[in-house]
Design an enzyme around this catalytic site. Structure first.
Site, PDB file in Angstrom:
ATOM      1  N   SER A   1       0.822  -1.218   0.000  1.00  0.00           N
ATOM      2  CA  SER A   1       0.000   0.000   0.000  1.00  0.00           C
ATOM      3  C   SER A   1       0.849   1.259   0.000  1.00  0.00           C
ATOM      4  CB  SER A   1      -0.914   0.027   1.227  1.00  0.00           C
ATOM      5  OG  SER A   1      -1.579   1.284   1.291  1.00  0.00           O
TER       6      SER A   1
ATOM      7  N   LYS B   1     -13.505  -4.592   1.753  1.00  0.00           N
ATOM      8  CA  LYS B   1     -14.374  -3.398   1.753  1.00  0.00           C
ATOM      9  C   LYS B   1     -15.845  -3.731   2.019  1.00  0.00           C
ATOM     10  CE  LYS B   1     -11.288  -0.732  -1.221  1.00  0.00           C
ATOM     11  NZ  LYS B   1     -11.112   0.002  -2.488  1.00  0.00           N
TER      12      LYS B   1
ATOM     13  N   ASN C   1     -14.379   2.094   2.606  1.00  0.00           N
ATOM     14  CA  ASN C   1     -12.905   2.130   2.567  1.00  0.00           C
ATOM     15  C   ASN C   1     -12.323   3.093   3.607  1.00  0.00           C
ATOM     16  OD1 ASN C   1     -13.248   4.712   1.491  1.00  0.00           O
ATOM     17  ND2 ASN C   1     -11.533   4.476   0.084  1.00  0.00           N
TER      18      ASN C   1
ATOM     19  N   GLY D   1     -14.910  -4.052 -16.177  1.00  0.00           N
ATOM     20  CA  GLY D   1     -14.828  -4.605 -14.830  1.00  0.00           C
ATOM     21  C   GLY D   1     -16.138  -4.453 -14.088  1.00  0.00           C
ATOM     22  N   ALA D   2     -16.356  -5.323 -13.110  1.00  0.00           N
ATOM     23  CA  ALA D   2     -17.614  -5.286 -12.357  1.00  0.00           C
ATOM     24  C   ALA D   2     -17.376  -5.642 -10.893  1.00  0.00           C
ATOM     25  CB  ALA D   2     -18.634  -6.229 -12.988  1.00  0.00           C
TER      26      ALA D   2
ATOM     27  N   GLY E   1     -15.411  -4.370  -7.003  1.00  0.00           N
ATOM     28  CA  GLY E   1     -15.610  -3.284  -6.049  1.00  0.00           C
ATOM     29  C   GLY E   1     -15.286  -1.919  -6.639  1.00  0.00           C
ATOM     30  N   ALA E   2     -14.223  -1.819  -7.394  1.00  0.00           N
ATOM     31  CA  ALA E   2     -13.832  -0.523  -7.970  1.00  0.00           C
ATOM     32  C   ALA E   2     -14.872  -0.063  -8.988  1.00  0.00           C
ATOM     33  CB  ALA E   2     -12.450  -0.627  -8.616  1.00  0.00           C
TER      34      ALA E   2
ATOM     35  N   GLY F   1      -4.390   5.622 -12.374  1.00  0.00           N
ATOM     36  CA  GLY F   1      -5.136   5.689 -11.118  1.00  0.00           C
ATOM     37  C   GLY F   1      -4.502   6.534 -10.024  1.00  0.00           C
TER      38      GLY F   1
HETATM   39  P1  NAP Z   1     -12.046  -6.939  -7.788  1.00  0.00           P
HETATM   40  O1  NAP Z   1     -13.316  -6.656  -7.036  1.00  0.00           O
HETATM   41  O2  NAP Z   1     -11.269  -8.156  -7.483  1.00  0.00           O
HETATM   42  O3  NAP Z   1     -12.423  -6.942  -9.361  1.00  0.00           O
HETATM   43  C1  NAP Z   1     -11.447  -7.264 -10.320  1.00  0.00           C
HETATM   44  C2  NAP Z   1     -12.040  -7.032 -11.713  1.00  0.00           C
HETATM   45  O4  NAP Z   1     -11.023  -7.316 -12.686  1.00  0.00           O
HETATM   46  C3  NAP Z   1     -13.212  -7.962 -12.040  1.00  0.00           C
HETATM   47  O5  NAP Z   1     -14.113  -7.276 -12.862  1.00  0.00           O
HETATM   48  C4  NAP Z   1     -12.512  -9.100 -12.785  1.00  0.00           C
HETATM   49  O6  NAP Z   1     -13.343  -9.813 -13.661  1.00  0.00           O
HETATM   50  C5  NAP Z   1     -11.489  -8.322 -13.579  1.00  0.00           C
HETATM   51  N1  NAP Z   1     -10.371  -9.166 -14.026  1.00  0.00           N
HETATM   52  C6  NAP Z   1      -9.362  -9.652 -13.266  1.00  0.00           C
HETATM   53  N2  NAP Z   1      -8.514 -10.382 -14.008  1.00  0.00           N
HETATM   54  C7  NAP Z   1      -9.020 -10.366 -15.287  1.00  0.00           C
HETATM   55  C8  NAP Z   1      -8.593 -10.958 -16.531  1.00  0.00           C
HETATM   56  N3  NAP Z   1      -7.476 -11.713 -16.600  1.00  0.00           N
HETATM   57  N4  NAP Z   1      -9.343 -10.715 -17.633  1.00  0.00           N
HETATM   58  C9  NAP Z   1     -10.467  -9.968 -17.556  1.00  0.00           C
HETATM   59  N5  NAP Z   1     -10.917  -9.385 -16.415  1.00  0.00           N
HETATM   60  C10 NAP Z   1     -10.197  -9.587 -15.295  1.00  0.00           C
HETATM   61  O7  NAP Z   1     -11.036  -5.733  -7.632  1.00  0.00           O
HETATM   62  P2  NAP Z   1     -11.384  -4.182  -7.434  1.00  0.00           P
HETATM   63  O8  NAP Z   1     -11.349  -3.849  -5.989  1.00  0.00           O
HETATM   64  O9  NAP Z   1     -12.613  -3.864  -8.210  1.00  0.00           O
HETATM   65  O10 NAP Z   1     -10.115  -3.488  -8.090  1.00  0.00           O
HETATM   66  C11 NAP Z   1      -9.886  -3.490  -9.506  1.00  0.00           C
HETATM   67  C12 NAP Z   1      -8.628  -2.682  -9.800  1.00  0.00           C
HETATM   68  O11 NAP Z   1      -8.902  -1.295  -9.554  1.00  0.00           O
HETATM   69  C13 NAP Z   1      -7.466  -3.039  -8.870  1.00  0.00           C
HETATM   70  O12 NAP Z   1      -6.566  -3.860  -9.518  1.00  0.00           O
HETATM   71  C14 NAP Z   1      -6.814  -1.720  -8.505  1.00  0.00           C
HETATM   72  O13 NAP Z   1      -5.588  -1.588  -9.196  1.00  0.00           O
HETATM   73  C15 NAP Z   1      -7.763  -0.673  -9.012  1.00  0.00           C
HETATM   74  N6  NAP Z   1      -8.158   0.251  -7.939  1.00  0.00           N
HETATM   75  C16 NAP Z   1      -7.559   1.473  -7.906  1.00  0.00           C
HETATM   76  C17 NAP Z   1      -7.910   2.394  -6.950  1.00  0.00           C
HETATM   77  C18 NAP Z   1      -7.247   3.746  -6.951  1.00  0.00           C
HETATM   78  O14 NAP Z   1      -7.356   4.469  -5.956  1.00  0.00           O
HETATM   79  N7  NAP Z   1      -6.592   4.122  -8.030  1.00  0.00           N
HETATM   80  C19 NAP Z   1      -8.885   2.088  -5.990  1.00  0.00           C
HETATM   81  C20 NAP Z   1      -9.489   0.829  -6.038  1.00  0.00           C
HETATM   82  C21 NAP Z   1      -9.113  -0.081  -7.021  1.00  0.00           C
HETATM   83  P3  NAP Z   1     -14.153 -11.131 -13.141  1.00  0.00           P
HETATM   84  O15 NAP Z   1     -15.353 -10.613 -12.405  1.00  0.00           O
HETATM   85  O16 NAP Z   1     -14.504 -11.828 -14.391  1.00  0.00           O
HETATM   86  O17 NAP Z   1     -13.214 -11.893 -12.254  1.00  0.00           O
END
Ligand code: NAP
Length: 271
Positions: free
Chosen positions: A21, A71, A92, A130-131, A133-134, A241
């Protein structure tokens, strides 16, 4: 740099894993710059330990953030939730007020601020990759901004359906697909990568033949992600990001201390 004393308040980011982090970097810098006697650390904890840890830190005069994968559990552990915690089902940021454990989801404010920093006007049609938490924070931000139309693309279509159902009673018109090319092809004003594709160097989100005028990658990397660098190469306004990370941290700081942090100090600490 002053050493902690008996009066120092403790703030922490709770997650698993959490050692990567970057929040301690910019939160400690912001607290120092504001002359607040507090320290901010990262604590790995499992799902079972999370509710008690949040309550204990907050009761002791501190608070903190919650990151992957906790979260949702964090949202359930609260006594009081902001409207965006209710909307997204995720928390968060937490703190104590009048003996009650409060929580916010500042990822929503973070996304909105990052979009406003990138674009001069509110986009009308947005593609969300994507679908998880983010993506849920992205939809809440788009809804609050008055965006009209959103297309959600996710490898696992069931999660896209769940996300659409969560926001179905709001103002967004939502279509979904398992790939971008399944959707009616019209240009989007903005494409947002809310998948984890891009965390590994060189990896790109799957945008198929999509046409879009600007892009926000929630993934961040020093020097920008491969996707953002590629888009800059063809003249498309795009940001990684980093700005969202800073802005969600600034919104959390505001909840804890009642005033804005110095964003430039936070930005410099992150560099
Ligand atoms: P999460 O809930 O685990 O969701 C991950 C997403 O990525 C899902 O939609 C998943 O699809 C997809 N995915 C993962 N691997 C994949 C692949 N090989 N091909 C296609 N789709 C794939 O994670 P999250 O919390 O939403 O976070 C997502 C990203 O956002 C993180 O990696 C992080 O870097 C970023 N983030 C950034 C901030 C910031 O402050 N900049 C804050 C929060 C998050 P499936 O549903 O099909 O598994």
């Amino acid at each position: 740099v002053r050493s902690p004393t008996a009066a120092t308040r403790l703030f922490a980011v709770l997650g698993d894993p959490v050692s990567h982090s970057r929040s301690p970097l910019f939160q400690n810098a912001a607290m120092r710059a504001a002359n607040i006697d507090a320290v901010y650390v990262a604590l790995r904890c499992d799902r079972e330990a999370l509710p008690a840890l949040m309550r204990t830190l907050a009761a002791a005069g501190g608070g903190g953030n919650v990151t992957v994968p906790h979260k949702r559990v964090a949202a359930e552990a609260l006594d009081r939730r902001t409207a965006v915690v209710e909307r997204t089902g995720a928390c968060n940021t937490f703190w104590m007020r009048d003996g009650e454990l409060w929580g916010d989801n500042t990822d929503v404010a973070g996304v909105e601020a990052a979009i406003r920093a990138l674009l001069a006007s509110v986009p009308r049609r947005v593609l969300v990759l994507g679908a998880g938490g983010a993506a849920s924070a992205v939809l809440a931000a788009l809804e609050a901004m008055g965006v009209e139309e959103v297309s959600i693309v996710n490898r696992t279509i069931a999660r896209a359906q769940e996300l659409r159902a969560r926001f179905a009673d709001g103002s967004l018109r939502i279509s979904i697909g398992a790939t971008v090319d399944e959707l009616d092809s019209h240009p989007w004003h903005l494409a947002v990568n809310a998948t984890s594709l891009g965390l590994r160097e060189g990896e790109l989100p799957k945008v198929g033949s999509a046409r879009f005028e600007s892009a926000l990658d929630l993934v961040y990397a020093p020097g920008g992600t491969a996707w953002i660098r590629e888009l800059h190469g063809i003249g498309i306004p795009a940001a990684d990001g980093t700005e969202m990370l800073l802005r969600q941290g600034a919104a959390a700081f505001r909840q804890w201390f009642g005033h804005d942090p110095d964003l430039d100090v936070m930005r410099a600490a992150l560099r």
